[in-house]
Design an enzyme around this catalytic site. Structure first.
Site, PDB file in Angstrom:
ATOM      1  N   GLY A  11       8.565  -7.625  -5.071  1.00 39.70           N
ATOM      2  CA  GLY A  11       9.989  -7.312  -4.965  1.00 39.70           C
ATOM      3  C   GLY A  11      10.892  -8.497  -5.288  1.00 39.70           C
ATOM      4  N   ASN A  12      10.436  -9.711  -4.938  1.00 37.28           N
ATOM      5  CA  ASN A  12      11.306 -10.882  -5.139  1.00 37.28           C
ATOM      6  C   ASN A  12      11.438 -11.274  -6.612  1.00 37.28           C
ATOM      7  OD1 ASN A  12       8.649 -11.896  -5.302  1.00 37.28           O
ATOM      8  ND2 ASN A  12       9.354 -13.932  -4.773  1.00 37.28           N
ATOM      9  N   LYS A 127       4.344   6.704   3.912  1.00 37.10           N
ATOM     10  CA  LYS A 127       5.266   5.816   3.188  1.00 37.10           C
ATOM     11  C   LYS A 127       6.684   6.400   3.179  1.00 37.10           C
ATOM     12  CE  LYS A 127       4.880   2.215   0.322  1.00 37.10           C
ATOM     13  NZ  LYS A 127       4.409   0.930   0.729  1.00 37.10           N
ATOM     14  N   LYS A 211       1.180  -1.028  -5.182  1.00 35.16           N
ATOM     15  CA  LYS A 211       1.103  -1.778  -6.443  1.00 35.16           C
ATOM     16  C   LYS A 211       0.007  -2.850  -6.423  1.00 35.16           C
ATOM     17  CE  LYS A 211       3.212  -6.117  -6.134  1.00 35.16           C
ATOM     18  NZ  LYS A 211       3.255  -6.235  -4.687  1.00 35.16           N
ATOM     19  N   LYS A 273      -2.464  -6.828  -0.149  1.00 31.45           N
ATOM     20  CA  LYS A 273      -2.724  -7.892  -1.135  1.00 31.45           C
ATOM     21  C   LYS A 273      -4.124  -8.477  -0.923  1.00 31.45           C
ATOM     22  CE  LYS A 273       2.078  -9.292  -1.266  1.00 31.45           C
ATOM     23  NZ  LYS A 273       2.463  -8.106  -2.046  1.00 31.45           N
TER      24      LYS A 273
END
Ligand code: ADP
Ligand code: MG
Length: 311
Positions: A11-12, A127, A211, A273
């Site tokens: 996102g960043n 979600k 993702k 992650k």
């Protein structure tokens, strides 16, 4: 050594508005082009949480008004977000390449990711997406559209969709053909548009594929050497945010499993992650994964920082 690298952007790297995104992707393009300049083959993946949320919210709000905007299904919103993000990202990378006199084509592939219709995630949507509604509005949406709605931390009611695991990338042959021609490809944006296979048909489903998992799957498919997840933190920590916080330079499978068990990685952010990196590192000998920040990407790849996850 020249590697084939899948780089996943968080996102960043993209921000929340078109103006912000256009500005941020310029910064994002630099470490990516650094990798290409060093001779690595780079395939890009990225998130789309705020972007697909924005598109979905705009569509849902407008469809309820007199404007006549049609109801926009969630997979279509995901496809729109891939185009919108890909457009900015591919142009930023193209410009950065040209600024360094590198003639390398860049393109975004609208990517569908196949999920299993029997994935247990479909039984348990988790979600949250889109707008907040009152209890009364939520009841209407449950009744008329069959949405799953949950109360979100006292802030109102929200639609929830399942988060199934990626099984395959529908456009993988196209992605690989472009990679082999040394094109820079942007793929599986937002985890990919989730689809299920029905005979010859691919049918979009309202769901969100993580993702990080989609990037790991993509890395396996393109036979990458290296998966790099660029996010907001330079390293992975145990006791994150606590007094005894400890940043980690390297993790093997045993350590990953132990720290997961002990609950060191937050479920919505760092856990996927670490799990995505483990899955990639375990998939073939020699494969390794790195979690670091966008700013420290170059140092991370040089082995100076980041958290390296390997067998
Ligand atoms: P992205 O958009 O890149 O996927 P996320 O917000 O989903 O970013 O995940 C990255 C965030 O995970 C970090 O900014 C950090 O706040 C959080 N985080 C949770 N647990 C940990 C941990 N154990 N070590 C480091 N960061 C963690
Ligand atoms: Mg995330």
């Amino acid at each position: 050594m020249k590697d084939k690298i899948v780089v996943a952007l968080g996102g960043n790297a993209l921000g929340k508005t078109p103006v912000e995104q256009l500005e941020l992707v310029k910064r994002t393009a630099k470490p990516i082009v650094d990798l290409i300049a060093e001779g690595h083959e780079v395939v890009l993946a990225h998130g789309n949480g705020p972007q697909v949320g924005m598109i979905n919210l705009a569509m849902a709000t407008s469809a309820g008004s007199d404007s006549g905007t049609p109801d926009m299904p969630f997979p279509e919103c995901g496809a729109m977000s891939q185009g919108y993000i890909g457009y900015h990202l591919q142009n930023a990378i193209r410009e950065e390449l040209l600024n360094r006199d590198m003639q390398i084509p860049v393109a975004t592939v609208i990517t569908q990711v196949i999920v299993d219709k029997d994935d247990p995630a479909f039984e348990n949507p988790t979600k949250p997406i889109g707008a907040f509604y009152s209890k009364e509005e939520a009841d209407v949406l449950i009744e008329t559209k069959g949405y799953d709605m949950v109360e979100d931390a006292g802030r109102g009611w929200r639609r929830v969709v399942p988060s199934p695991k990626p099984v395959d990338v529908a456009e993988k042959d196209t992605v690989m053909a472009l990679v082999e021609k040394n094109h820079v490809v942007i793929s599986v944006g937002g985890g990919g548009i989730p689809v299920v296979q029905e005979g010859n048909k691919l049918v979009g489903v309202p769901a969100v594929i993580d993702k990080d998992f989609a990037s790991s799957k993509l890395a396996e498919i393109v036979d990458a050497d290296y998966l790099i997840i660029l996010t907001a933190v330079e390293q992975v920590a145990i006791n994150f945010g606590k007094e005894n916080e400890k940043w980690l330079a390297e993790l093997n499978m045993e350590e990953c499993n132990q720290y997961i068990e002990e609950g060191h990685f937050a479920p919505g952010s760092m856990l996927p992650k670490v799990k995505a990196c483990m899955a990639f590192a375990e998939s073939k000998p020699g494969r390794r994964a790195l979690i670091t920040s966008l700013e420290k990407a170059a140092d991370g790849i040089a082995g100076k920082t980041g958290t390296l996850i390997k067998m």
